[in-house]
Design an enzyme around this catalytic site. Structure first.
Site, PDB file in Angstrom:
ATOM      1  CB  THR A   1       2.972   0.371  -4.898  1.00  0.00           C
ATOM      2  OG1 THR A   1       2.726   1.246  -3.792  1.00  0.00           O
ATOM      3  CG2 THR A   1       3.726   1.146  -5.953  1.00  0.00           C
TER       4      THR A   1
ATOM      5  N   GLY B   1       0.780  -1.218   0.000  1.00  0.00           N
ATOM      6  CA  GLY B   1       0.000   0.000   0.000  1.00  0.00           C
ATOM      7  C   GLY B   1       0.814   1.271   0.000  1.00  0.00           C
ATOM      8  CG  ASP B   2       3.536   4.378   1.254  1.00  0.00           C
ATOM      9  OD1 ASP B   2       3.996   4.950   0.242  1.00  0.00           O
ATOM     10  OD2 ASP B   2       3.255   4.998   2.294  1.00  0.00           O
ATOM     11  CG  ASP B   3       7.070   5.099  -1.605  1.00  0.00           C
ATOM     12  OD1 ASP B   3       6.280   5.409  -2.520  1.00  0.00           O
ATOM     13  OD2 ASP B   3       7.525   5.918  -0.792  1.00  0.00           O
TER      14      ASP B   3
END
Length: 469
Positions: free
Chosen positions: A283, A250-252
């Protein structure tokens, strides 16, 4: 009889010497570590009363096993074997010269009780918890001031069961910053390989103030809507190799960091000599990000063979006034993008600050960023490149880029200076000067240096004889 040698002859001869065993390549640090190293002492977690039923809390068993194995640290090290089963646990600390080995059907489960994740001091390069002022929760698997640590197995699983933490974050009921799944601090000689990491409460793998780190052949998964579940975040660390990983979070996917505003500047430990290759993932954020916490500096990052799909951004540099520090000597090549909103994004106004003590005049230095060999299908924007007024991002070099773009305004550039070659769609005005022949030296390309030795002298002498033969 004298023979004349062409330039091609000389280059072929050089190639032979570069392949010699005494030649050192730029990515030689990726060879550190051996996950198959044999430790002379080994125990199973079951020998310390652990029960793999997914219900029994095994924190004491992990702590006692590692305490026992510490007596072998100066006798060749030790191995803690985790067999098939579901091993529920709170946070536990590793030791030097340890291999934590997970069987293929072994699952280490993070406790869903926050009391099982102790609260520890904030990082000195951040000055406070990343999410909240004050301290932070310890990671599930933690270590500091260690040497020679291996976390590996036969594709076993480490599951942080992070959904409860994500809910606390969304509901703003956290008392401290969320924990990482794995964090190693001030550690030299780290190998993390052949495992699956699931559902981290916060960033998944976080080497901070570390040297000689390999993360290889791992899978990292978390829902695309899970908050801040970065994959791998090298932070104020050097000589790091990340290769052959699949990450969907859900992020980098990868975020390279080095401290936050005045705390990162004061701590002054950069992230440097980082190699990333063979990376695949998706992502809601960036495939590879640098920053936004980069106040200690980031340099010598080489990334290649990257595949990102169904993502917001391919490559992103994030910074802000007050950060200080630098990002320089970055080389990214051979990147494939599919269904990505923005291929390349630089943001000069990103992120918050730890407190009001930061210096808004501390401007970051962003320079010598080369991105080469990029293809993309169904990309909305080719590039959103936004530097800072009075702090232009310098020597940005883009080459061999071919993107199928859906937006009628594929590039948006401001406070950017640099060069380009063979870019489609047509690049923005600040980057239209060509790289070759006049500006090649202004761009950053990693070099392969021959090891300085008597052999090198012999090669040069040999080449000289060939040139006059």
């Amino acid at each position: 009889m004298r023979r004349s040698f062409t330039l091609v002859d000389v280059l072929l001869l050089l190639a032979l010497f570069i392949d010699a065993p005494w030649a050192i390549r730029g990515n030689s640090h990726c060879q550190w570590g051996n996950p198959a190293v044999i430790r002379p002492h080994s125990v199973a977690i079951t020998e310390f009363g652990a029960v793999g039923d997914g219900v029994t809390l095994n924190t004491k068993a992990f702590q006692n096993a590692i305490f026992y194995l510490n007596s072998f640290a100066d006798k060749g090290g030790a191995k803690l074997f985790v067999p098939a089963g579901q091993w529920l646990t709170g946070s536990f600390d590793l030791i030097s010269h340890l291999t934590l080995w997970l069987d293929k059907d072994a699952i280490i489960l993070g406790s869903t009780n926050s009391d099982d994740w102790p609260v520890i001091d904030s990082l000195p390069s951040y000055g406070r918890g990343r999410e909240l002022p004050g301290r932070r929760h310890k990671s599930l698997i933690y270590g500091r001031n260690l040497t020679d640590v291996i976390i590996t197995g036969d594709n076993g699983t480490i599951d942080g069961q992070g959904s409860i933490w994500w809910n606390w974050f969304r509901n703003e009921t956290l008392d401290y910053t969320r924990p990482h799944l794995v964090e190693l601090m001030n550690t030299t000689g780290v190998v993390i390989s052949n495992l699956t990491f699931l559902n981290s409460p916060f960033w998944t793998i976080h080497p901070v103030y570390c040297s000689q780190v390999i993360v290889q052949n791992v899978t990292i998964l978390a829902p695309l809507d899970s908050p801040n579940t970065d994959g791998i975040d090298p932070d104020s660390s050097d000589d790091v190799c990340i290769e052959d990983c699949y990450i969907s979070t859900g992020d980098d996917i990868i975020a390279i960091k080095s401290g936050w505003d005045e705390y990162g500047t004061s701590y002054a430990r950069p992230s440097k000599n980082i190699t990333i290759r063979g990376l695949v993932g998706q992502t809601t954020s960036a495939g590879i990000a640098i920053g936004s916490e980069m106040s200690g500096g980031v340099s010598e990052v080489h990334a290649e063979n990257l595949t990102f799909y169904n993502s917001t951004t391919g490559i992103r540099i994030k910074t802000a006034p007050g950060r200080g520090g630098y990002v320089r000597n970055i080389y990214i090549s051979n990147m494939s993008l599919t269904d990505v909103k923005t291929a390349i994004r630089f943001t000069g106004q990103y992120g918050d600050h730890p407190d009001e003590s930061y210096d808004p005049k501390a401007l970051p230095l962003i320079e010598r960023i080369t991105i080469d060999d990029v293809t993309g299908q169904n990309v909305k924007y080719a590039g959103l490149l936004e530097g800072l007024e009075g702090d232009t991002f310098l020597d940005i070099c883009l080459s061999n880029i071919n993107l199928s773009v859906t937006s009628k305004s594929p590039w948006n550039c401001s406070y950017i200076q640099g060069y380009s070659e063979a870019v489609s769609p047509e690049i923005c005005e600040p980057l239209r000067e060509t790289i070759i022949p006049d500006h090649y030296s202004g761009c950053y390309y990693p070099s392969h240096h021959l090891q300085s030795s008597s052999n090198e002298t012999e090669v040069l002498d040999c080449l000289g004889k060939f040139m006059v033969a």
